[in-house]
Every structure is written in C-alpha cells, then in structure tokens.
Design a protein around this motif. Structure first.
Motif, PDB file in Angstrom:
ATOM      1  N   GLN A 133       0.472  -2.024   0.268  1.00  0.00           N
ATOM      2  CA  GLN A 133      -0.109  -0.429  -0.028  1.00  0.00           C
ATOM      3  C   GLN A 133       0.202   1.142   0.123  1.00  0.00           C
ATOM      4  OE1 GLN A 133      -4.121  -0.168   2.243  1.00  0.00           O
ATOM      5  NE2 GLN A 133      -2.837  -2.383   3.290  1.00  0.00           N
ATOM      6  N   ASP A 134       1.574   1.139  -0.280  1.00  0.00           N
ATOM      7  CA  ASP A 134       2.967   2.280  -0.817  1.00  0.00           C
ATOM      8  C   ASP A 134       3.133   2.472   1.110  1.00  0.00           C
ATOM      9  OD1 ASP A 134       5.028   3.889  -1.790  1.00  0.00           O
ATOM     10  OD2 ASP A 134       3.357   4.977  -2.504  1.00  0.00           O
ATOM     11  N   PHE A 135       2.885   2.000   2.355  1.00  0.00           N
ATOM     12  CA  PHE A 135       2.987   2.873   3.552  1.00  0.00           C
ATOM     13  C   PHE A 135       4.902   2.475   3.866  1.00  0.00           C
ATOM     14  CE2 PHE A 135       2.254   1.595   8.434  1.00  0.00           C
ATOM     15  CZ  PHE A 135       2.245   3.166   8.756  1.00  0.00           C
ATOM     16  N   GLY A 136       5.190   3.851   3.796  1.00  0.00           N
ATOM     17  CA  GLY A 136       6.738   3.968   4.275  1.00  0.00           C
ATOM     18  C   GLY A 136       7.136   3.126   6.083  1.00  0.00           C
ATOM     19  N   ARG A 158      19.023  -5.452  -1.230  1.00  0.00           N
ATOM     20  CA  ARG A 158      17.675  -5.874  -1.183  1.00  0.00           C
ATOM     21  C   ARG A 158      16.685  -4.233   0.060  1.00  0.00           C
ATOM     22  NH1 ARG A 158      12.728  -4.446  -3.348  1.00  0.00           N
ATOM     23  NH2 ARG A 158      10.690  -6.176  -2.419  1.00  0.00           N
ATOM     24  N   ALA A 159      17.653  -4.565   0.979  1.00  0.00           N
ATOM     25  CA  ALA A 159      17.297  -3.862   2.086  1.00  0.00           C
ATOM     26  C   ALA A 159      17.700  -2.273   1.449  1.00  0.00           C
ATOM     27  CB  ALA A 159      18.608  -4.222   3.405  1.00  0.00           C
ATOM     28  N   PHE A 160      18.560  -2.217   0.728  1.00  0.00           N
ATOM     29  CA  PHE A 160      18.813  -0.655   0.469  1.00  0.00           C
ATOM     30  C   PHE A 160      17.513  -0.481  -1.044  1.00  0.00           C
ATOM     31  CE2 PHE A 160      19.854   2.074  -2.457  1.00  0.00           C
ATOM     32  CZ  PHE A 160      20.273   2.808  -1.642  1.00  0.00           C
ATOM     33  N   GLU A 161      16.595  -1.345  -1.001  1.00  0.00           N
ATOM     34  CA  GLU A 161      16.060  -0.965  -2.144  1.00  0.00           C
ATOM     35  C   GLU A 161      14.310   0.048  -1.122  1.00  0.00           C
ATOM     36  OE1 GLU A 161      15.541  -4.342  -4.202  1.00  0.00           O
ATOM     37  OE2 GLU A 161      17.114  -4.094  -5.870  1.00  0.00           O
ATOM     38  N   LEU A 162      14.406  -1.006  -0.230  1.00  0.00           N
ATOM     39  CA  LEU A 162      12.780  -0.888   0.721  1.00  0.00           C
ATOM     40  C   LEU A 162      13.045   0.052   1.025  1.00  0.00           C
ATOM     41  CD1 LEU A 162      12.702  -4.845   1.442  1.00  0.00           C
ATOM     42  CD2 LEU A 162      10.517  -3.009   0.391  1.00  0.00           C
ATOM     43  N   ILE A 163      14.311   0.257   1.899  1.00  0.00           N
ATOM     44  CA  ILE A 163      14.821   1.749   2.857  1.00  0.00           C
ATOM     45  C   ILE A 163      14.499   2.939   2.079  1.00  0.00           C
ATOM     46  CG2 ILE A 163      16.804   2.550   4.800  1.00  0.00           C
ATOM     47  CD1 ILE A 163      16.769  -0.132   4.891  1.00  0.00           C
ATOM     48  N   LEU A 164      15.420   3.007   0.608  1.00  0.00           N
ATOM     49  CA  LEU A 164      15.024   4.056   0.096  1.00  0.00           C
ATOM     50  C   LEU A 164      13.451   4.844  -0.138  1.00  0.00           C
ATOM     51  CD1 LEU A 164      15.882   6.166  -2.036  1.00  0.00           C
ATOM     52  CD2 LEU A 164      16.641   4.689  -3.244  1.00  0.00           C
ATOM     53  N   LEU A 165      12.849   2.821  -0.417  1.00  0.00           N
ATOM     54  CA  LEU A 165      11.698   3.709  -0.626  1.00  0.00           C
ATOM     55  C   LEU A 165      10.984   4.493   0.445  1.00  0.00           C
ATOM     56  CD1 LEU A 165      10.214   0.123  -2.833  1.00  0.00           C
ATOM     57  CD2 LEU A 165       9.688   2.635  -3.674  1.00  0.00           C
ATOM     58  N   SER A 166      11.540   3.824   1.456  1.00  0.00           N
ATOM     59  CA  SER A 166      10.764   5.094   3.102  1.00  0.00           C
ATOM     60  C   SER A 166      11.520   5.855   2.928  1.00  0.00           C
ATOM     61  CB  SER A 166      11.045   3.669   4.450  1.00  0.00           C
ATOM     62  OG  SER A 166      12.454   3.647   4.797  1.00  0.00           O
ATOM     63  N   ALA A 167      12.495   5.889   2.662  1.00  0.00           N
ATOM     64  CA  ALA A 167      12.882   7.455   2.458  1.00  0.00           C
ATOM     65  C   ALA A 167      12.453   8.578   2.130  1.00  0.00           C
ATOM     66  CB  ALA A 167      14.159   7.268   2.249  1.00  0.00           C
ATOM     67  N   GLN A 168      11.824   7.641   0.528  1.00  0.00           N
ATOM     68  CA  GLN A 168      11.754   8.731  -0.718  1.00  0.00           C
ATOM     69  C   GLN A 168      10.095   8.891  -0.100  1.00  0.00           C
ATOM     70  OE1 GLN A 168      11.871   6.006  -3.828  1.00  0.00           O
ATOM     71  NE2 GLN A 168      13.938   7.514  -4.120  1.00  0.00           N
ATOM     72  N   ASN A 169       9.282   8.631   0.956  1.00  0.00           N
ATOM     73  CA  ASN A 169       8.190   8.520   1.687  1.00  0.00           C
ATOM     74  C   ASN A 169       8.570   9.230   2.801  1.00  0.00           C
ATOM     75  OD1 ASN A 169       5.880   7.332  -0.364  1.00  0.00           O
ATOM     76  ND2 ASN A 169       6.608   5.433  -0.338  1.00  0.00           N
ATOM     77  N   GLY A 170       8.781   9.750   2.793  1.00  0.00           N
ATOM     78  CA  GLY A 170       9.268  10.349   4.461  1.00  0.00           C
ATOM     79  C   GLY A 170       9.200  10.598   5.274  1.00  0.00           C
TER      80      GLY A 170
END
Length: 300
Positions: A133-136, A158-170
């Motif tokens: 659901q794109d929940f950071g 994979r950790a970096f990819e996911l944490i980068l998504l969270s960072a982009q979500n603020g």
C-alpha cells in the motif's frame, strides 16, 4: 524498549492541520499518520502521542462504535501506550487485529511487531501487505529485516531498495539509514555527497539523528566542505532534542576550537580545525563515527 519507541516514522509534514479533515475517516487517517510521524522521536514522541490522544480520544471512541477500522487502530494505540496509565494489551491486540483484517497498514505493522518472535512468517506477510500500500513504515520495517538478516535471509541490496522507498515516502529513520548506507557503501555504492543530502532531508524535518549526522559531516568534511560554524549549529540543535551522541560531537568540536585558539595565542600555528586529516587521526573521532553509523542505520 517499549513498542512505541520501535515504530518507524513517516513524514512530519502533516502538522496540526490534519485534524481539520472534512470527514471523520479522513481525520482518523490523519491522526494515525501523525502518530507514525512522531514514533521515532524518542525524546518527545510519547508526550506528543499523549497530547493527541487527550484531544482526540472521544472522536476515536465514537469511530470504534461506528465500526471505523482506522479508529480501531487508534484506540488500539491508546490501550497499548496507555497515556492514562491503564494499559490493556488484550484489548489493544483485538483492535489492531480487526483494523489489520480491514486493510489498515498501520495496524498490520503493529500486529506484525507484536507476533514477530512467535510467528515470523506471518509478520513478514503483514509487513509485505502494508508495504504494497506504499506505506513507508512497512517499507522501513521490511528493509530492516533484510538488512539485519532477521525474519528473512540477509540481503543488503534488497534492504537498501526498501529503505530507500521509505525514505522517499518521508520516513526520517529511512532517510538517515539511506544516508549511512551511501556513506559506508552498504547495499549500494559509496557516495558521500548523496549521503549528506539524505541526512539533510531528515534534519529538515527536525529529526535529531539527522541533525547530528549533518553536523558531523560539516565538522569532518564528509560529502560537504568543512564548516565548523554550521556544524556547531546543527549539533547544538540535535543535542537540545536530546540526542546524546550529538553532545559528544559538540564537545569534541568545542575542544578542538578552544585548542586552536590557544595555539593562535602562542603563535604555534600547527593545528587547523578545518584540516580533515587532523580529525581523522584522532581516536575519539573514530569512535564517534562508528557510533554515529550504528545510530543512523540501526539505532532506532
């Protein structure tokens, strides 16, 4: 640590205006995002939640009566954190479960945390549902699981990819984590300038660890020119927010500045506080840098 201190944060840009939403459901979502936004504020987060609960509890209770899933999550937080001193873990778990079953990502992550040791496979499934659901918050939790090799086989990329998504979500914790990963090349290539930019994003949201990392980079010339004045300003802000490591950086910076002034007084100009090599040779600096990396990446 209490469960509140372990939850990850989304953007702090919401502010008080969230509670003027046009519908009760929108208001409940805004409240839930506001709670997530302060969850990593270890020094002020508990009080912020208490203040919010005191203002909004009656509305949340009415929402539970009306069957609103997000209101159930919010009241689950009340029973879990117990700002009134009356903790009810059984009721909290029931409300989180009902909210999670209705697709509330906040509750899916909370239930995942609560059963992590006993049912790690369900925890991962819940984190993944919330991340879809794109929940950071969920993206950050999944990234940490891959980074630490907890609940799943370790995979730093994979950790970096996911944490980068969270960072982009603020998510401020994700932003400092991404900064540390760029700084030290964990799951990605080393890029000190990009590391500094991510630390700045977290600092701009008032995050204590982000402010500390910005100050340390300015103090040591990591990804940005050395600027002792700006370093002191950012380290003071982080220290005032209660970050203990920032106080140690600030003390080291002030000691160095005092030593430089003393050498000028005696015309022994053999030390320059802007000389990065003099910092790097100092054992105190190396210890502080190691601890900063651990705080930025895993310290939440």
């Amino acid at each position: 640590a209490c469960l509140f201190a372990l939850t990850a944060g989304c953007s702090r840009s919401h502010g008080e205006e969230l509670h003027t939403a046009s519908t009760p459901a929108e208001g409940f979502r805004a409240d839930a995002d506001d709670i997530v936004a302060t969850a990593f504020d270890l020094y002020r987060g508990q009080q912020k939640f208490t203040d919010l609960a005191n203002r909004r509890r009656q509305a949340w209770e009415a929402g539970v009566e009306a069957g609103d899933p997000m209101a159930k999550h919010l009241m689950g937080m009340v029973h879990l954190i117990a700002p009134d001193g009356r903790r009810d873990l059984q009721r909290a778990t029931q409300l989180f479960g009902e909210a999670a079953a209705n697709g509330v990502p906040h509750a899916q992550v909370m239930i995942g945390e609560m059963i992590e040791r006993e049912r790690p496979e369900i925890t991962m499934a819940l984190y993944e549902k919330a991340a879809e659901q794109d929940f950071g918050w969920a993206q950050y939790k999944l990234g940490c699981a891959y980074g630490e090799g907890r609940l799943v086989t370790q995979d730093q990329r994979r950790a970096f990819e996911l944490i980068l998504l969270s960072a982009q979500n603020g998510v401020t914790a994700g932003q400092t984590d991404v900064g540390a990963r760029y700084e030290y090349g964990k799951g990605t290539t080393i890029d000190k300038q990009e590391a500094f930019r991510w630390y700045q994003r977290a600092a701009a949201q008032g995050d204590a660890i982000g402010l500390m990392c910005v100050g340390a980079c300015q103090m040591l010339g990591i990804g940005t020119p050395v600027d002792c004045e700006q370093a002191e300003r950012h380290l003071r802000q982080a220290a005032e927010l209660g970050e203990p490591l920032a106080k140690q950086y600030l003390s080291a910076l002030l000691d160095r500045k005092a030593a430089y002034v003393k050498t000028l007084d005696t015309e022994a100009r053999d030390y320059d506080p802007h000389d990065i090599n003099t910092w790097a040779a100092d054992s105190q600096y190396r210890e502080l840098e190691y601890r900063r990396r651990e705080n930025a990446m895993f310290g939440r």
